[in-house]
Write an enzyme that holds these catalytic residues in place. Structure first.
Site, PDB file in Angstrom:
ATOM      1  N   THR A  81      27.343  15.651  -9.757  1.00  0.00           N
ATOM      2  CA  THR A  81      27.279  16.314 -11.066  1.00  0.00           C
ATOM      3  C   THR A  81      26.863  15.387 -12.208  1.00  0.00           C
ATOM      4  O   THR A  81      26.664  15.840 -13.324  1.00  0.00           O
ATOM      5  CB  THR A  81      28.642  16.933 -11.424  1.00  0.00           C
ATOM      6  N   GLY A  86      25.218  11.042 -13.233  1.00  0.00           N
ATOM      7  CA  GLY A  86      24.732   9.742 -12.788  1.00  0.00           C
ATOM      8  C   GLY A  86      23.694   9.812 -11.686  1.00  0.00           C
ATOM      9  O   GLY A  86      22.822  10.693 -11.672  1.00  0.00           O
ATOM     10  N   ILE A  87      23.795   8.878 -10.754  1.00  0.00           N
ATOM     11  CA  ILE A  87      22.834   8.796  -9.648  1.00  0.00           C
ATOM     12  C   ILE A  87      22.835  10.090  -8.845  1.00  0.00           C
ATOM     13  O   ILE A  87      21.782  10.580  -8.432  1.00  0.00           O
ATOM     14  CB  ILE A  87      23.174   7.601  -8.744  1.00  0.00           C
ATOM     15  N   ARG A 116      34.766  16.774  -8.673  1.00  0.00           N
ATOM     16  CA  ARG A 116      36.081  17.113  -9.216  1.00  0.00           C
ATOM     17  C   ARG A 116      36.022  18.025 -10.429  1.00  0.00           C
ATOM     18  O   ARG A 116      36.936  18.802 -10.679  1.00  0.00           O
ATOM     19  CB  ARG A 116      36.824  15.826  -9.594  1.00  0.00           C
ATOM     20  N   ASN A 171      27.713   9.873  -1.725  1.00  0.00           N
ATOM     21  CA  ASN A 171      27.386   9.201  -2.990  1.00  0.00           C
ATOM     22  C   ASN A 171      28.607   8.884  -3.843  1.00  0.00           C
ATOM     23  O   ASN A 171      28.589   7.908  -4.591  1.00  0.00           O
ATOM     24  CB  ASN A 171      26.421  10.083  -3.791  1.00  0.00           C
ATOM     25  N   ALA A 172      29.670   9.669  -3.767  1.00  0.00           N
ATOM     26  CA  ALA A 172      30.815   9.498  -4.662  1.00  0.00           C
ATOM     27  C   ALA A 172      31.419   8.104  -4.529  1.00  0.00           C
ATOM     28  O   ALA A 172      31.536   7.564  -3.429  1.00  0.00           O
ATOM     29  CB  ALA A 172      31.873  10.558  -4.373  1.00  0.00           C
ATOM     30  N   GLY A 173      31.805   7.527  -5.663  1.00  0.00           N
ATOM     31  CA  GLY A 173      32.422   6.209  -5.645  1.00  0.00           C
ATOM     32  C   GLY A 173      33.163   5.921  -6.932  1.00  0.00           C
ATOM     33  O   GLY A 173      32.840   6.489  -7.984  1.00  0.00           O
ATOM     34  N   SER A 181      26.512  -0.572  -2.531  1.00  0.00           N
ATOM     35  CA  SER A 181      26.366  -1.295  -3.794  1.00  0.00           C
ATOM     36  C   SER A 181      25.852  -2.686  -3.489  1.00  0.00           C
ATOM     37  O   SER A 181      26.083  -3.226  -2.390  1.00  0.00           O
ATOM     38  CB  SER A 181      27.716  -1.388  -4.516  1.00  0.00           C
ATOM     39  N   TYR A 195      36.565  -3.372  -4.564  1.00  0.00           N
ATOM     40  CA  TYR A 195      35.376  -2.513  -4.649  1.00  0.00           C
ATOM     41  C   TYR A 195      34.291  -3.019  -3.702  1.00  0.00           C
ATOM     42  O   TYR A 195      33.726  -2.239  -2.914  1.00  0.00           O
ATOM     43  CB  TYR A 195      34.856  -2.493  -6.082  1.00  0.00           C
TER      44      TYR A 195
END
Length: 262
Positions: free
Chosen positions: A14, A16-17, A38, A88-90, A140, A153
Site C-alpha cells: 500500500t 513505498g516500494i 495492515r 515485500n513487507a518489512g 536489503s 534487522y
C-alpha cells in the site's frame, strides 16, 4: 517471463516500494492482485488508484499466521493458482542491541523472515499449479553486510537471502524461479529520519526488482560498484572491512538512534 494475465500476491503493497511494484505490475498487464497490509484505508485506496485491477484485499499483520493462511485460502478459492509471490513487507528497529526493546527484536524476526517462511510455504501448492511461477523476496543491502546498530534487522534480511537461495534450488524442478532483491537506502517512510540523504527512489527499486524477477535474475543488488566492492571486501578481507567501518563508528551509532519504522 511476461506479466500480462498473471495472478500476483504481494505483502506491504500500500505504500513505498510495494505500491510502486503494484504500478509496475499494472503497467505490465497484471489485473489480478492480492495485497496483505495492515491499513484498511490504504488498501481501499488501491482500488481507487488502480481502477482496472481486481484486488483481493487482506487486512492484517503478516506476523499473524492466521492472516497468511487466510490469504492463501482466498487465492485458492478465487483464482485456483498463483503465478507470482512478492514478499515485500518489512520493519526496522535500529540502535545498539542492548537498547532495543525485546518486543521490537521479536517483531523484526516475525515480520521480516518468519512471515516470509510461512507465506511461501502456504503458497507453494498454488505456485506449483501455475504453468510458470516466480517468487520475489525483498531483502536489503544490510542483508549482505553485517553493520553495527542494525544487527537484528540485517540478520533477518540476511536470512531472506539464504532462504531465497535454498528455495530457488528446492523449487527448480517445478518451474518456479526465485529472485532476491537487495535495496540500499530508499526514499520511503521507513527512511523518513534520513530526509536529505541521497537515496534511490522507490520507483527505481520497484522497476529493477520486477525486471529482475521477469529476467529470472538470482540477485538484484543495488548500490552500484561501491556496494559490489564492499561485498567482496566483506567476504574476502573481513578484517579490512572492519577497519573501514570503525572509522565512522560514532556517526553510524548516532544515525541509527531513533531509526524505527514498523
Amino acid at each position: 517471463m511476461q506479466l500480462e494475465g498473471k495472478n500476483v500476491l504481494i505483502t506491504g503493497g500500500t505504500r513505498g516500494i510495494g505500491k510502486c511494484m503494484i504500478q509496475e505490475l499494472v503497467n505490465g498487464g497484471v489485473r489480478h492482485i492480492a495485497v496483505i497490509a495492515r491499513d484498511k484505508q490504504n488498501l481501499k485506496q488501491l482500488s481507487q488508484d488502480f481502477e482496472d485491477v481486481k484486488f483481493i484485499r487482506i487486512t492484517g499483520d503478516v506476523a499473524n499466521i492466521e492472516v497468511l493462511r487466510e490469504a492463501a485460502a482466498l487465492i485458492e478459492d478465487k483464482w485456483g493458482h498463483l503465478d507470482i509471490l512478492i514478499n515485500n513487507a518489512g520493519i526496522v528497529s535500529a540502535g545498539p542491541l542492548e537498547d532495543i526493546q525485546d518486543e521490537d527484536l521479536y517483531d523484526q524476526v516475525a515480520v521480516n523472515i518468519t512471515a516470509v517462511f510461512l507465506l511461501t510455504k502456504y503458497c507453494i501448492p498454488l505456485l506449483k499449479a501455475s504453468k510458470e511461477a516466480a517468487i520475489l523476496n525483498i531483502s536489503s543491502g544490510l542483508g549482505l553486510l553485517g553493520m553495527p546498530f542494525y544487527a537484528a534487522y540485517g540478520s533477518t534480511k540476511a536470512a531472506v537471502r539464504q532462504f531465497s537461495d535454498a528455495m530457488r534450488r528446492e523449487l527448480a524442478p517445478f518451474n518456479i524461479s526465485v529472485t532476491c532483491s537487495f535495496p540500499t537506502a530508499t526514499d520511503t517512510d521507513m527512511m523518513e529520519k534520513f530526509k536529505g540523504r541521497v537515496m534511490d527512489s522507490p520507483e527505481f527499486v520497484a522497476h529493477r526488482s520486477i525486471e529482475g524477477l521477469l529476467n529470472k535474475e538470482l540477485h538484484v543488488i543495488f548500490g552500484g560498484e561501491e556496494r559490489l566492492r564492499e561485498n567482496i571486501m566483506n567476504f574476502e578481507a573481513p578484517k579490512e572491512f572492519d577497519k573501514m567501518v570503525a572509522q565512522n563508528y560514532e556517526d553510524r551509532k548516532k544515525a541509527s538512534l531513533g531509526h524505527k519504522a514498523v
